[in-house]
Design a protein around this motif. Structure first.
Motif: not given
Length: 335
Positions: A243-248
């Motif tokens: 999975n590709n999970t964007p993170i801030i």
């Protein structure tokens, strides 16, 4: 204001009149002509399923008019297990400590109603009520009707609410350990080892690891499985975990629920809606104590705030593995 004035009245009566109600000359008692009641909400912040909404319900009547016989609370939605009305009344001593005094039989809860029958010879009490928010209340509203009876036949009631219940879910103190329970699922709000992750591949959103790399400030990190080997040195992902999970990445956002603080701010439902994950990285390195991560699952179903309670780069100790992070999560279902 009448609200505060009457509550102070009842607390004063409660301190003096728990067992006998013999002193009719108390100045505060003269302002009460019959059975009266009031209520305050003590708990703060968003109302999250699994947590308590806490109230103090106060009731009093002059001693020459009789004694209290019962008190009850009815919620518009039945509370989860752990919902109850205290059978002890509290007052604060000179040192600021809460002192309980038993005034009735333990609470009996049936459906949405919790009731206490008084056994003490008292005409004043302030009872705490703890409503454990059930999962079925998420996204809805709940209100409460408090009521009391006296031996002279008088009855009073007091309504509180409605209170909005958030759509968020919450999980506390998840331990992720490098090389062991390092695969984090936002959908499950749980950490898994490699074998477990292989059986839940589509639900794994982040990998935790700790690396001490010369000339690079890496340390504790949470990275998406799709971030690549440069952010996961030495890790062979279980089959299907991609999975590709964007993170801030943020620091200083110490949510009071997740951090268990007496101060700070709360992450609430609207906070998840205002996020923009466009062009955000899929990795967060050098994560520190009291830091945080906003993340969005690849399918867009969930957004979450991950609070970093503690990170441990050293040797293990009881309950704290080496090269580990203890995290807590608030999660919002987007669709």
């Amino acid at each position: 204001m009448r609200h505060n004035k009457f509550l102070h009245l009842v607390l004063a009566l409660s301190l003096a009149l728990f067992t006998a109600c013999e002193n009719d000359a108390l100045p505060t008692a003269k302002s009460v002509s019959g059975l009266e009641n009031d209520c305050i909400k003590r708990s703060l912040g968003p109302n999250v399923a699994g947590l308590n909404i806490e109230f103090v319900y106060a009731m009093a009547l002059p001693a020459n008019l009789g004694k209290l016989t019962s008190a009850k609370v009815t919620a518009s939605i039945a509370g989860a297990e752990g919902t109850y009305l205290e059978h002890r009344s509290f007052y604060t001593d000179g040192s600021g400590s809460d002192i309980p005094v038993v005034v009735g039989n333990p609470c009996v809860t049936s459906g949405a109603t919790s009731e206490v029958t008084f056994t003490a010879d008292t005409c004043a009490a302030s009872l705490r009520y703890y409503y454990r928010i059930p999962q079925e209340a998420k996204g809805g509203k709940v209100e409460f009707t408090f009521s009391a009876k006296a031996g002279n036949g008088q009855e009073v009631s007091y309504k509180m609410g409605p209170y909005e219940i958030t759509r968020m879910d919450m999980a506390l103190d998840i331990v992720t350990t490098d090389g062991e329970n390092c695969y984090l699922s936002i959908a499950d709000m749980a950490a898994y080892d490699a074998a477990e992750a292989a059986s839940k591949a589509d639900r794994i959103d982040l990998v935790y690891l700790y690396r001490n790399i010369p000339n690079i400030t890496f340390a504790h990190a949470f990275v998406a499985p799709a971030s690549g080997s440069q952010y996961m040195p030495g890790i062979s992902l279980p089959s299907g975990v991609n999975n590709n999970t964007p993170i801030i990445k943020v620091y200083g956002l110490r949510d009071r629920h997740l951090a268990r603080l007496q101060y700070g701010i709360y992450v609430d439902d609207p906070d998840f809606l205002d996020l923009n994950f466009s062009n955000m990285p899929n990795y967060a390195v050098n994560v520190k104590n009291e830091g945080g991560l906003w993340v969005e699952t690849q399918d867009g179903k969930y957004r979450a705030y991950i609070y970093i309670n503690t990170v441990n780069p050293g040797s293990s100790s009881p309950g704290i593995p080496a090269n580990s992070a203890r995290i807590s999560i608030k999660r919002y279902t987007m669709k």
